[in-house]
Design an enzyme around this catalytic site. Structure first.
Site, PDB file in Angstrom:
ATOM      1  N   ASP A   1      30.211  -3.544 -29.515  1.00  0.00           N
ATOM      2  CA  ASP A   1      29.344  -3.402 -30.390  1.00  0.00           C
ATOM      3  C   ASP A   1      29.746  -3.862 -31.812  1.00  0.00           C
ATOM      4  OD1 ASP A   1      27.718  -2.247 -32.414  1.00  0.00           O
ATOM      5  OD2 ASP A   1      27.151  -0.427 -31.258  1.00  0.00           O
TER       6      ASP A   1
ATOM      7  N   LYS B   1      21.564  -2.861 -39.673  1.00  0.00           N
ATOM      8  CA  LYS B   1      22.779  -2.616 -40.376  1.00  0.00           C
ATOM      9  C   LYS B   1      23.304  -3.892 -41.468  1.00  0.00           C
ATOM     10  CE  LYS B   1      22.363   1.140 -38.252  1.00  0.00           C
ATOM     11  NZ  LYS B   1      22.835   1.517 -37.043  1.00  0.00           N
TER      12      LYS B   1
ATOM     13  N   ARG C   1       5.587 -12.490 -26.851  1.00  0.00           N
ATOM     14  CA  ARG C   1       6.689 -11.684 -25.990  1.00  0.00           C
ATOM     15  C   ARG C   1       7.665 -12.650 -25.547  1.00  0.00           C
ATOM     16  NH1 ARG C   1       5.940 -10.496 -21.101  1.00  0.00           N
ATOM     17  NH2 ARG C   1       3.901  -9.936 -21.227  1.00  0.00           N
TER      18      ARG C   1
HETATM   19  C1  LIG Z   1      22.761   2.031 -35.745  1.00  0.00           C
HETATM   20  C2  LIG Z   1      23.650   1.673 -34.615  1.00  0.00           C
HETATM   21  C3  LIG Z   1      23.286   1.338 -33.332  1.00  0.00           C
HETATM   22  C4  LIG Z   1      21.551   1.471 -32.995  1.00  0.00           C
HETATM   23  O1  LIG Z   1      21.063   0.522 -33.670  1.00  0.00           O
HETATM   24  P1  LIG Z   1      19.327   0.739 -33.848  1.00  0.00           P
HETATM   25  O2  LIG Z   1      19.005  -0.521 -34.715  1.00  0.00           O
HETATM   26  O3  LIG Z   1      19.219   2.134 -34.963  1.00  0.00           O
HETATM   27  O4  LIG Z   1      18.505   1.077 -32.704  1.00  0.00           O
HETATM   28  C5  LIG Z   1      24.009   0.992 -32.345  1.00  0.00           C
HETATM   29  N1  LIG Z   1      25.375   0.970 -32.840  1.00  0.00           N
HETATM   30  C6  LIG Z   1      25.979   1.164 -33.811  1.00  0.00           C
HETATM   31  C7  LIG Z   1      27.425   1.222 -34.378  1.00  0.00           C
HETATM   32  C8  LIG Z   1      25.076   1.466 -34.877  1.00  0.00           C
HETATM   33  O5  LIG Z   1      25.574   1.757 -36.307  1.00  0.00           O
END
Ligand SMILES: *Cc1c(COP(=O)(O)O)cnc(C)c1O
Length: 421
Positions: A216, A241, A90
């Site tokens: 983000d 992604k 962890r």
């Molecule tokens: C998918 C996504 C998230 C969240 O991520 P997870 O891996 O699904 O928890 C956050 N921000 C954006 C822009 C995303 O496309």
């Protein structure tokens, strides 16, 4: 980046901190001397870092890819005698360390931390920098899950938020509550409306307010956009992604430039425990190796898709930052080196036509998520952004979102043309 790695994040240090002692600093290991040469200390370009940073061949066997250290605990050479700073997975695991060093290098940060999902990364960040009574400015166009975290989880813990249009820096400035706003959150390009925000301008506003600017960077990826270099304090990723890129792993990451903030985040990562497992870290690293070539193809295919949609009579509006008519086009051209693989559009015949279209494509698969090699289509209002219904973040009902993959361009265009009719 690698220099500070072994000092942090493991249980041993944390226990000492807990008892008010100075953390013990384990000796720098051979591993860290080696990876120092694979990090961004080298004047390497993006693709070289993506393939090599944090990933020196295994010292024991020469294995060219970091092994999957599927292990929970590590033998100590006498009590407290850690080998390379590892004591419990962890706190730290070598496969995850390789991923974290690679992410720090390609985002141009000093420290990266890998989590079990993008939302786990966001949660760790927010619980590190916010407390009851604090306030956050969030974008009026954000990933639905991010919005839900603020609206449905943090609100109960006394954290307040205001949604503002991040494409309008003055609107963000007006939303700041002096003394209470601890973070300004932005997604650029945003999900699902592909809005573009000026990272450098927002960094100035956040700094004046004494707040952190969080970007983000999931849609752009570090290949196309480097928020830390533009003044952001924290980069958030859903590595699920583009970074993973193959629709086979869920993960998240935080990357920072400031070592002190990195240290606080690492403490919380270990204290809360939503870490990336070794196999997930390995899959993500494998994906990163081809990020540069994949993004080039995603961008080229998306550009062609946007052109087809712009010319189509059944399409009322196309949202793609690469189009000169996009309101954020100039800022995107300034702060990105390509416009990405995501395209959204509004169907001229309304909601039911948009929903039906999502069921008629053959190469574009109907599904949530994005950023994989395969093309996806979805209806945000009824799928990814359902949580935002009735809120300031509600999306148009006739909106369709495409994650344009890296298949043959002609096949993608033919599929959309037949589905639109
Ligand atoms: C998918 C996504 C998230 C969240 O991520 P997870 O891996 O699904 O928890 C956050 N921000 C954006 C822009 C995303 O496309």
């Amino acid at each position: 980046m690698t220099e500070s790695k072994p000092d942090t994040g493991h249980e041993h240090d944390r226990q000492h901190q807990h008892h008010g002692h100075q953390p013990q600093r384990p000796d720098r290991s051979a591993r860290d001397e080696r990876t120092a040469h694979a990090g961004h200390a080298e004047p390497w370009g993006f693709a070289s870092l993506a393939i090599h940073a944090g990933q020196e061949p295994d010292p024991l066997t020469g294995a060219i890819v970091p092994p999957i250290y599927q292990v929970s605990t590590y033998k100590q050479d006498g009590v407290g005698g850690l080998r390379g700073g590892y004591e419990y997975s962890r706190s730290a695991n070598p496969t995850r360390t390789a991923l974290e060093e690679c992410l720090a290098a390609i985002e141009n940060g000093t420290r990266a931390l890998a989590f079990a999902s993008g939302l786990a990364a966001e949660d760790c960040l927010l619980r590190t920098v916010l407390g009851p009574g604090d306030h956050v400015v969030i974008p009026d166009d954000a990933y639905g899950g991010t919005f839900r975290l603020f609206a449905k989880v943090y609100q109960r813990w006394g954290v307040d938020w205001t949604a503002a249009d991040p494409g309008d820096p003055e609107a963000v400035r007006a939303a700041v509550r002096p003394g209470r706003t601890k973070a300004v959150w932005v997604e650029t390009p945003s999900n699902p409306l592909l809005g573009v925000s000026d990272i450098a301008a927002l960094a100035g506003i956040a700094r004046e307010a004494g707040a952190l600017l969080v970007v983000d960077n999931t849609f752009a990826t570090p290949y196309l956009q480097q928020p830390l270099a533009l003044g952001a304090d924290v980069v958030v990723h859903s590595t699920t992604k583009y970074i993973g890129g193959h629709s086979d792993v869920v993960g998240g990451a935080l990357v920072v430039a400031d070592a002190g903030l990195g240290e606080r985040l690492a403490f919380h990562q270990n204290s809360m425990g939503a870490v990336a497992g070794p196999f997930d870290a390995w899959l993500t690293l494998r994906g990163i190796k081809t990020l540069a070539v994949r993004m080039d193809r995603h961008c080229a295919n998306a550009e062609a898709v946007a052109q087809l949609l712009v010319a189509h009579p059944k399409v009322a509006e196309v949202r793609y930052p690469g189009l000169p008519g996009h309101p954020g086009h100039e800022i995107a051209a300034k702060q990105m080196s390509g416009f990405g693989g995501m395209v959204s559009f509004r169907h001229a015949d309304g909601e039911s036509a948009a929903v039906e279209l999502c069921g008629r494509t053959r190469l574009f698969t109907l599904g949530e998520s994005l950023g994989g090699v395969e093309s996806l289509i979805e209806h945000p209002g009824r799928m990814t952004h359902m949580a935002a219904a009735g809120s300031p973040l509600e999306v148009p009902a006739d909106l369709v979102r495409l994650s344009v993959g890296i298949e043959d361009r002609a096949d993608l265009l033919a599929d959309l043309a037949q589905a639109l009719g």
